[in-house]
Design a protein around this motif. Sequence first.
Motif, PDB file in Angstrom:
ATOM      1  N   UNK A  23       0.822  -1.208   0.000  1.00 20.19           N
ATOM      2  CA  UNK A  23       0.000   0.000   0.000  1.00 20.19           C
ATOM      3  C   UNK A  23       0.854   1.255   0.000  1.00 20.19           C
ATOM      4  N   UNK A  24       2.130   1.146   0.389  1.00 22.38           N
ATOM      5  CA  UNK A  24       2.981   2.328   0.501  1.00 22.38           C
ATOM      6  C   UNK A  24       4.022   2.416  -0.609  1.00 22.38           C
ATOM      7  N   UNK A 102      -7.766   1.788   9.480  1.00 18.46           N
ATOM      8  CA  UNK A 102      -7.946   3.222   9.254  1.00 18.46           C
ATOM      9  C   UNK A 102      -6.992   3.760   8.189  1.00 18.46           C
ATOM     10  N   UNK A 103      -6.230   2.870   7.574  1.00 13.54           N
ATOM     11  CA  UNK A 103      -5.340   3.284   6.478  1.00 13.54           C
ATOM     12  C   UNK A 103      -5.760   2.483   5.254  1.00 13.54           C
ATOM     13  N   UNK A 104      -6.647   3.063   4.485  1.00 11.41           N
ATOM     14  CA  UNK A 104      -7.261   2.357   3.361  1.00 11.41           C
ATOM     15  C   UNK A 104      -7.417   3.303   2.187  1.00 11.41           C
ATOM     16  N   UNK A 105      -7.806   2.754   1.073  1.00  7.82           N
ATOM     17  CA  UNK A 105      -8.134   3.605  -0.067  1.00  7.82           C
ATOM     18  C   UNK A 105      -9.325   4.487   0.308  1.00  7.82           C
ATOM     19  N   UNK A 138     -17.940   1.081  -4.827  1.00  5.26           N
ATOM     20  CA  UNK A 138     -17.189   1.006  -3.571  1.00  5.26           C
ATOM     21  C   UNK A 138     -16.774  -0.435  -3.344  1.00  5.26           C
ATOM     22  N   UNK A 139     -15.562  -0.603  -2.812  1.00  5.63           N
ATOM     23  CA  UNK A 139     -15.042  -1.946  -2.599  1.00  5.63           C
ATOM     24  C   UNK A 139     -14.895  -2.219  -1.110  1.00  5.63           C
ATOM     25  N   UNK A 140     -14.882  -3.491  -0.779  1.00  8.46           N
ATOM     26  CA  UNK A 140     -14.721  -3.893   0.618  1.00  8.46           C
ATOM     27  C   UNK A 140     -13.462  -3.255   1.206  1.00  8.46           C
ATOM     28  N   UNK A 141     -13.612  -2.703   2.413  1.00  9.86           N
ATOM     29  CA  UNK A 141     -12.530  -2.067   3.163  1.00  9.86           C
ATOM     30  C   UNK A 141     -12.103  -0.704   2.636  1.00  9.86           C
ATOM     31  N   UNK A 196     -19.549  -3.295   2.681  1.00  6.99           N
ATOM     32  CA  UNK A 196     -18.512  -3.706   3.624  1.00  6.99           C
ATOM     33  C   UNK A 196     -17.341  -2.726   3.668  1.00  6.99           C
ATOM     34  N   UNK A 197     -17.665  -1.438   3.663  1.00  9.57           N
ATOM     35  CA  UNK A 197     -16.596  -0.443   3.767  1.00  9.57           C
ATOM     36  C   UNK A 197     -16.040  -0.456   5.188  1.00  9.57           C
TER      37      UNK A 197
END
Length: 206
Positions: A23-24, A102-105, A138-141, A196-197
Amino acid sequence: MKNEMEGNQMCSPCIVSTINPCAFQQQYHIYDLSYQLDENTILWPTIDAFSLCMSCFHSDEHQFDYAVGTIRVSEHAGTHVDAPFHFKKDGITVEKLQLAQLIRKCRVIDIESHCSQQRDYLLRSEDIWAYENTFGQLEENDIVLVRTGWSRNYLNGAKSYLGYDKTTDGPFDPAKTPLSFPGIGKEAAELFVSRKIAAVGIDTGN
Ligand SMILES: [Zn+2]
């Protein structure tokens, strides 16, 4: 490390998260969206005011300065995170939220044009579908931020931001002085659950 903490019952609860390093590996931006906490912080009408008591002194004898502050503030003042426990007695509390959650798209659904016409506008399912038609489902998470534009009213005071100001409206009575600002409608909230956000953020009182 994790096992050591679990074995030590005296230890405070610690967040042990696994964040996918992938992700980074791409460029990203960090925005600080926090309001300053001070005596002007707009608070939910039923909670106590923010206070900061500072104790500062200088010792001539030992030649050093010393300062310590005591803060008293509701956990729902200013920019903050609400955990499921806030509205669900068996929901998890905030220290149990995984940092990785809490660190998501981030997906931003902009409804400012509606809110500028109607100050108690509630996000509708149709607004989410309109967003998805343009930007993809919208996608999960995913984390969704609902941008109402209401944050610009924050600096104008509680009357503008919440629709109620105790200095002019008197003691708070929900039946006589209902709060008024944008929010998220029930059907839209249920759609977020079905997608499922991971979390929802909004720039209004909450
Ligand atoms: Zn809150």
